[in-house]
Design a protein around this motif. Structure first.
Motif, PDB file in Angstrom:
ATOM      1  N   ASP A 164     -11.589   0.284   7.332  1.00  0.00           N
ATOM      2  CA  ASP A 164     -11.483   0.511   5.615  1.00  0.00           C
ATOM      3  C   ASP A 164     -10.144   0.289   5.193  1.00  0.00           C
ATOM      4  O   ASP A 164      -9.979  -0.540   4.191  1.00  0.00           O
ATOM      5  CB  ASP A 164     -11.683   2.129   5.471  1.00  0.00           C
ATOM      6  N   MET A 165      -8.946   0.488   5.877  1.00  0.00           N
ATOM      7  CA  MET A 165      -7.609  -0.040   5.538  1.00  0.00           C
ATOM      8  C   MET A 165      -7.627  -1.392   5.591  1.00  0.00           C
ATOM      9  O   MET A 165      -6.983  -1.899   4.455  1.00  0.00           O
ATOM     10  CB  MET A 165      -6.753   0.749   6.557  1.00  0.00           C
ATOM     11  N   TRP A 174     -11.924   4.098   9.858  1.00  0.00           N
ATOM     12  CA  TRP A 174     -10.674   4.173   8.911  1.00  0.00           C
ATOM     13  C   TRP A 174      -9.891   2.881   9.002  1.00  0.00           C
ATOM     14  O   TRP A 174      -9.369   2.541   8.122  1.00  0.00           O
ATOM     15  CB  TRP A 174      -9.645   5.321   9.570  1.00  0.00           C
ATOM     16  N   MET A 177       0.907  -1.223   0.007  1.00  0.00           N
ATOM     17  CA  MET A 177      -0.162   0.167   0.094  1.00  0.00           C
ATOM     18  C   MET A 177       0.965   1.197  -0.029  1.00  0.00           C
ATOM     19  O   MET A 177       1.964   1.122   0.566  1.00  0.00           O
ATOM     20  CB  MET A 177      -0.784  -0.026   1.033  1.00  0.00           C
ATOM     21  N   GLN A 219      -2.539   5.729  -0.339  1.00  0.00           N
ATOM     22  CA  GLN A 219      -3.656   4.780  -0.003  1.00  0.00           C
ATOM     23  C   GLN A 219      -4.009   5.000   1.365  1.00  0.00           C
ATOM     24  O   GLN A 219      -5.034   4.710   1.723  1.00  0.00           O
ATOM     25  CB  GLN A 219      -3.327   3.468  -0.360  1.00  0.00           C
ATOM     26  N   GLN A 235      -9.952  -3.528   4.984  1.00  0.00           N
ATOM     27  CA  GLN A 235     -10.246  -4.140   3.909  1.00  0.00           C
ATOM     28  C   GLN A 235      -9.658  -3.917   2.427  1.00  0.00           C
ATOM     29  O   GLN A 235      -9.414  -4.730   1.579  1.00  0.00           O
ATOM     30  CB  GLN A 235     -11.958  -3.619   3.614  1.00  0.00           C
ATOM     31  N   THR A 236      -9.223  -2.610   2.206  1.00  0.00           N
ATOM     32  CA  THR A 236      -8.264  -2.259   1.349  1.00  0.00           C
ATOM     33  C   THR A 236      -7.115  -3.118   0.982  1.00  0.00           C
ATOM     34  O   THR A 236      -7.052  -3.760  -0.039  1.00  0.00           O
ATOM     35  CB  THR A 236      -7.999  -0.828   1.177  1.00  0.00           C
ATOM     36  N   PHE A 237      -6.552  -3.412   2.002  1.00  0.00           N
ATOM     37  CA  PHE A 237      -5.458  -4.130   2.107  1.00  0.00           C
ATOM     38  C   PHE A 237      -5.782  -5.888   1.725  1.00  0.00           C
ATOM     39  O   PHE A 237      -5.256  -6.113   0.971  1.00  0.00           O
ATOM     40  CB  PHE A 237      -4.777  -4.333   3.600  1.00  0.00           C
ATOM     41  N   ALA A 297      -2.320  -5.854   7.428  1.00  0.00           N
ATOM     42  CA  ALA A 297      -2.697  -4.354   7.332  1.00  0.00           C
ATOM     43  C   ALA A 297      -1.893  -3.755   8.309  1.00  0.00           C
ATOM     44  O   ALA A 297      -1.339  -2.469   8.175  1.00  0.00           O
ATOM     45  CB  ALA A 297      -4.216  -4.010   7.384  1.00  0.00           C
ATOM     46  N   ASP A 311      -8.265  -6.765  -0.167  1.00  0.00           N
ATOM     47  CA  ASP A 311      -8.531  -6.629  -1.594  1.00  0.00           C
ATOM     48  C   ASP A 311      -7.437  -6.653  -2.606  1.00  0.00           C
ATOM     49  O   ASP A 311      -7.675  -7.036  -3.762  1.00  0.00           O
ATOM     50  CB  ASP A 311      -9.659  -5.435  -1.752  1.00  0.00           C
ATOM     51  N   LEU A 312      -6.349  -6.337  -1.945  1.00  0.00           N
ATOM     52  CA  LEU A 312      -5.062  -6.193  -2.899  1.00  0.00           C
ATOM     53  C   LEU A 312      -4.474  -7.400  -3.259  1.00  0.00           C
ATOM     54  O   LEU A 312      -4.817  -8.426  -2.658  1.00  0.00           O
ATOM     55  CB  LEU A 312      -3.967  -5.511  -2.207  1.00  0.00           C
TER      56      LEU A 312
END
Length: 78
Positions: free
Chosen positions: A67-68, A64, A4, A8, A70-72, A22, A74-75
Motif C-alpha cells: 500500500d505504501m 502495508w 510523504m 500518510q 502504491q501510494t508513493f 518508497a 501515485d504521488l
C-alpha cells in the motif's frame, strides 16, 4: 523525488519525508518515529510500535508495504 508525511505512513503528524523511492521514505519514517519516542513524544508511540512490528514480521506486513509503495508511486514528483 517525492514526499510523504508521517501521517500518510501511519503516524500522527505532518512531518514530510522526501525520497527517490518508497523505501527511502519508509526508512525516514522509521528514524522519525524512533527519534520522536526517544525524545518523549508519546503521540508517536503507537506508530513506533506498529513500525517495529513490521520490521520484526515483514511477511505479515506485506499488505502495508505494498500500500505504501502504491501510494508513493501515485504521488507527483516534487
Amino acid at each position: 523525488m517525492k514526499t510523504m508525511t508521517c501521517h500518510q505512513l501511519g503516524g500522527p503528524c505532518d512531518l514530510e519525508h522526501h525520497g527517490e523511492n518508497a523505501d527511502d521514505v519508509i526508512a525516514a519514517q522509521d528514524r522519525h518515529l524512533k527519534d520522536a519516542v526517544k525524545a518523549g513524544d508519546t503521540t508517536h508511540q503507537q506508530a513506533r510500535e506498529e513500525m517495529k512490528g513490521r520490521w520484526r514480521h515483514p511477511k505479515q506486513s506485506l499488505g502495508w508495504y505494498r500500500d505504501m509503495k502504491q501510494t508513493f508511486a501515485d504521488l507527483p514528483e516534487t
